[in-house]
Motif scaffolding. Structure first.
Motif, PDB file in Angstrom:
ATOM      1  N   PHE A  77      -0.904  39.421  25.235  1.00 31.79           N
ATOM      2  CA  PHE A  77      -0.241  39.846  26.470  1.00 31.79           C
ATOM      3  C   PHE A  77       0.668  38.753  27.021  1.00 31.79           C
ATOM      4  O   PHE A  77       1.784  39.027  27.449  1.00 31.79           O
ATOM      5  N   THR A  78       0.198  37.514  27.015  1.00 36.79           N
ATOM      6  CA  THR A  78       1.024  36.451  27.574  1.00 36.79           C
ATOM      7  C   THR A  78       2.231  36.163  26.691  1.00 36.79           C
ATOM      8  O   THR A  78       3.315  35.887  27.206  1.00 36.79           O
ATOM      9  N   ALA A  79       2.074  36.247  25.379  1.00 39.11           N
ATOM     10  CA  ALA A  79       3.201  35.970  24.476  1.00 39.11           C
ATOM     11  C   ALA A  79       4.221  37.110  24.466  1.00 39.11           C
ATOM     12  O   ALA A  79       5.425  36.868  24.421  1.00 39.11           O
ATOM     13  N   ASN A  80       3.758  38.360  24.512  1.00 38.93           N
ATOM     14  CA  ASN A  80       4.681  39.502  24.448  1.00 38.93           C
ATOM     15  C   ASN A  80       5.474  39.671  25.741  1.00 38.93           C
ATOM     16  O   ASN A  80       6.624  40.095  25.713  1.00 38.93           O
ATOM     17  N   GLY A  81       4.855  39.411  26.883  1.00 33.27           N
ATOM     18  CA  GLY A  81       5.560  39.513  28.155  1.00 33.27           C
ATOM     19  C   GLY A  81       5.888  40.931  28.599  1.00 33.27           C
ATOM     20  O   GLY A  81       6.652  41.120  29.543  1.00 33.27           O
ATOM     21  N   VAL A  82       5.334  41.921  27.933  1.00 32.48           N
ATOM     22  CA  VAL A  82       5.522  43.324  28.302  1.00 32.48           C
ATOM     23  C   VAL A  82       4.171  44.023  28.220  1.00 32.48           C
ATOM     24  O   VAL A  82       3.278  43.598  27.484  1.00 32.48           O
ATOM     25  N   LEU A  83       4.040  45.119  28.968  1.00 30.78           N
ATOM     26  CA  LEU A  83       2.807  45.892  28.909  1.00 30.78           C
ATOM     27  C   LEU A  83       3.041  47.298  29.443  1.00 30.78           C
ATOM     28  O   LEU A  83       4.045  47.563  30.104  1.00 30.78           O
ATOM     29  N   CYS A  84       2.111  48.169  29.149  1.00 31.31           N
ATOM     30  CA  CYS A  84       2.126  49.519  29.705  1.00 31.31           C
ATOM     31  C   CYS A  84       0.778  49.789  30.353  1.00 31.31           C
ATOM     32  O   CYS A  84      -0.266  49.587  29.732  1.00 31.31           O
ATOM     33  N   VAL A  85       0.807  50.208  31.608  1.00 24.06           N
ATOM     34  CA  VAL A  85      -0.389  50.635  32.324  1.00 24.06           C
ATOM     35  C   VAL A  85      -0.510  52.137  32.108  1.00 24.06           C
ATOM     36  O   VAL A  85       0.321  52.909  32.593  1.00 24.06           O
ATOM     37  N   ASN A  86      -1.523  52.551  31.369  1.00 16.69           N
ATOM     38  CA  ASN A  86      -1.783  53.958  31.082  1.00 16.69           C
ATOM     39  C   ASN A  86      -2.952  54.414  31.952  1.00 16.69           C
ATOM     40  O   ASN A  86      -4.096  53.994  31.736  1.00 16.69           O
ATOM     41  N   VAL A  87      -2.666  55.216  32.967  1.00 15.64           N
ATOM     42  CA  VAL A  87      -3.685  55.705  33.891  1.00 15.64           C
ATOM     43  C   VAL A  87      -4.447  56.825  33.187  1.00 15.64           C
ATOM     44  O   VAL A  87      -3.857  57.833  32.796  1.00 15.64           O
ATOM     45  N   LEU A  88      -5.751  56.634  33.037  1.00 11.75           N
ATOM     46  CA  LEU A  88      -6.539  57.602  32.283  1.00 11.75           C
ATOM     47  C   LEU A  88      -6.788  58.877  33.079  1.00 11.75           C
ATOM     48  O   LEU A  88      -6.970  58.849  34.291  1.00 11.75           O
ATOM     49  N   ALA A  89      -6.796  59.970  32.339  1.00 11.24           N
ATOM     50  CA  ALA A  89      -7.039  61.293  32.906  1.00 11.24           C
ATOM     51  C   ALA A  89      -8.492  61.690  32.674  1.00 11.24           C
ATOM     52  O   ALA A  89      -9.230  61.021  31.936  1.00 11.24           O
ATOM     53  N   ALA A  90      -8.897  62.785  33.296  1.00  9.95           N
ATOM     54  CA  ALA A  90     -10.228  63.327  33.057  1.00  9.95           C
ATOM     55  C   ALA A  90     -10.406  63.541  31.559  1.00  9.95           C
ATOM     56  O   ALA A  90      -9.470  63.924  30.864  1.00  9.95           O
ATOM     57  N   GLY A  91     -11.574  63.231  31.046  1.00 10.90           N
ATOM     58  CA  GLY A  91     -11.853  63.396  29.623  1.00 10.90           C
ATOM     59  C   GLY A  91     -11.569  62.168  28.768  1.00 10.90           C
ATOM     60  O   GLY A  91     -11.777  62.196  27.564  1.00 10.90           O
ATOM     61  N   HIS A  92     -11.124  61.081  29.371  1.00 13.39           N
ATOM     62  CA  HIS A  92     -10.804  59.867  28.623  1.00 13.39           C
ATOM     63  C   HIS A  92     -11.924  58.818  28.634  1.00 13.39           C
ATOM     64  O   HIS A  92     -11.691  57.664  28.289  1.00 13.39           O
ATOM     65  N   GLN A  93     -13.143  59.200  28.978  1.00 13.91           N
ATOM     66  CA  GLN A  93     -14.235  58.230  29.060  1.00 13.91           C
ATOM     67  C   GLN A  93     -14.454  57.512  27.727  1.00 13.91           C
ATOM     68  O   GLN A  93     -14.626  56.289  27.700  1.00 13.91           O
ATOM     69  N   ALA A  94     -14.470  58.243  26.620  1.00 11.34           N
ATOM     70  CA  ALA A  94     -14.715  57.623  25.313  1.00 11.34           C
ATOM     71  C   ALA A  94     -13.608  56.631  24.960  1.00 11.34           C
ATOM     72  O   ALA A  94     -13.878  55.545  24.438  1.00 11.34           O
ATOM     73  N   LEU A  95     -12.374  56.985  25.264  1.00  7.65           N
ATOM     74  CA  LEU A  95     -11.254  56.085  24.992  1.00  7.65           C
ATOM     75  C   LEU A  95     -11.375  54.813  25.839  1.00  7.65           C
ATOM     76  O   LEU A  95     -11.145  53.702  25.350  1.00  7.65           O
ATOM     77  N   SER A  96     -11.779  54.963  27.082  1.00  7.23           N
ATOM     78  CA  SER A  96     -12.004  53.810  27.947  1.00  7.23           C
ATOM     79  C   SER A  96     -13.049  52.887  27.339  1.00  7.23           C
ATOM     80  O   SER A  96     -12.881  51.663  27.321  1.00  7.23           O
ATOM     81  N   GLY A  97     -14.120  53.474  26.829  1.00 11.44           N
ATOM     82  CA  GLY A  97     -15.177  52.686  26.195  1.00 11.44           C
ATOM     83  C   GLY A  97     -14.697  51.920  24.974  1.00 11.44           C
ATOM     84  O   GLY A  97     -15.059  50.764  24.772  1.00 11.44           O
ATOM     85  N   LEU A  98     -13.874  52.564  24.161  1.00 13.48           N
ATOM     86  CA  LEU A  98     -13.336  51.886  22.974  1.00 13.48           C
ATOM     87  C   LEU A  98     -12.503  50.667  23.353  1.00 13.48           C
ATOM     88  O   LEU A  98     -12.632  49.598  22.758  1.00 13.48           O
ATOM     89  N   PHE A  99     -11.625  50.839  24.337  1.00 20.89           N
ATOM     90  CA  PHE A  99     -10.738  49.750  24.735  1.00 20.89           C
ATOM     91  C   PHE A  99     -11.452  48.716  25.603  1.00 20.89           C
ATOM     92  O   PHE A  99     -10.930  47.625  25.810  1.00 20.89           O
ATOM     93  N   GLY A 100     -12.635  49.046  26.101  1.00 22.83           N
ATOM     94  CA  GLY A 100     -13.385  48.112  26.927  1.00 22.83           C
ATOM     95  C   GLY A 100     -14.437  47.332  26.173  1.00 22.83           C
ATOM     96  O   GLY A 100     -15.087  46.459  26.733  1.00 22.83           O
ATOM     97  N   GLY A 101     -14.594  47.618  24.876  1.00 27.67           N
ATOM     98  CA  GLY A 101     -15.635  46.952  24.097  1.00 27.67           C
ATOM     99  C   GLY A 101     -15.070  46.031  23.031  1.00 27.67           C
ATOM    100  O   GLY A 101     -13.955  45.525  23.134  1.00 27.67           O
ATOM    101  N   LYS A 102     -15.836  45.853  22.002  1.00 27.62           N
ATOM    102  CA  LYS A 102     -15.476  44.951  20.900  1.00 27.62           C
ATOM    103  C   LYS A 102     -14.924  45.707  19.693  1.00 27.62           C
ATOM    104  O   LYS A 102     -14.839  45.170  18.602  1.00 27.62           O
ATOM    105  N   THR A 103     -14.535  46.963  19.884  1.00 24.86           N
ATOM    106  CA  THR A 103     -13.981  47.773  18.797  1.00 24.86           C
ATOM    107  C   THR A 103     -12.714  47.115  18.257  1.00 24.86           C
ATOM    108  O   THR A 103     -11.872  46.670  19.041  1.00 24.86           O
ATOM    109  N   PRO A 104     -12.563  47.048  16.912  1.00 25.70           N
ATOM    110  CA  PRO A 104     -11.331  46.469  16.354  1.00 25.70           C
ATOM    111  C   PRO A 104     -10.090  47.198  16.885  1.00 25.70           C
ATOM    112  O   PRO A 104     -10.106  48.403  17.128  1.00 25.70           O
TER     113      PRO A 104
END
Length: 178
Positions: A77-104
């Motif tokens: 993140f610091t090297a790229n200097g760009v990002l996208c904030v993706n606001v999660l919708a209903a039904g995205h709990q599993a995706l949140s878990g993937l991005f919040g853990g140690k998943t490759p």
């Protein structure tokens, strides 16, 4: 102004440090939208789940994202200097878990469909909203960097719905049909 406030707090006899557990328990009562923050560029593609996102101003369109300096994604993140904030919708709990853990990282991104806008950062196709941004400033605060991000492009999903994290659980919010 802030120094004056800090000096007043120190001289008022208030306890200097709250117990970490008390602070975390109180913060659990502060509901927040759940977001997946993504980046792509010379330092590679990365993403993480965050609730520490806030609007700063609409002119220029700017928001802030808090990123732990010890996070594995921090260098990208610091090297790229760009990002996208993706606001999660209903039904995205599993995706949140993937991005919040140690998943490759490859497995995280394989779990959803992504597009691109102005910065090249991954934009979640079925997000409630996405803010494609360039980082214009970073400030250190405790264990985190506060990234101030100017929105260059946005995408708004179909139905008004959101995923909220409150009291250590996910909650889905949607507008009732008209």
């Amino acid at each position: 102004m802030l120094n004056a406030i800090a000096s007043h707090a120190e001289s008022s006899g208030l306890p200097p440090i709250l117990p970490k557990a008390d602070y975390r328990n109180a913060m659990a009562r502060l509901g927040a939208a759940v977001n997946i923050i993504t980046t792509d560029g010379p330092a590679g593609r990365a993403g993480f789940t965050a609730s520490a996102v806030c609007s700063v101003t609409d002119e220029p369109p700017m928001l802030l994202v808090c990123l732990n300096r010890s996070a594995s994604v921090y260098p990208a993140f610091t090297a790229n200097g760009v990002l996208c904030v993706n606001v999660l919708a209903a039904g995205h709990q599993a995706l949140s878990g993937l991005f919040g853990g140690k998943t490759p990282m490859d497995e995280r991104f394989a779990a959803a469909r992504w597009g691109r806008k102005a910065t090249g950062s991954p934009v979640l196709e079925d997000a409630a909203a996405s803010f494609d941004c360039r980082v214009v400033r970073a400030t250190s605060a405790g264990t985190h960097d506060v990234l101030f991000c100017e929105a260059l492009a946005i995408a708004i999903g179909g139905a008004a719905q959101s995923l909220i994290y409150f009291d250590r659980r996910y909650h889905e919010i949607a507008t009732p049909p008209h």
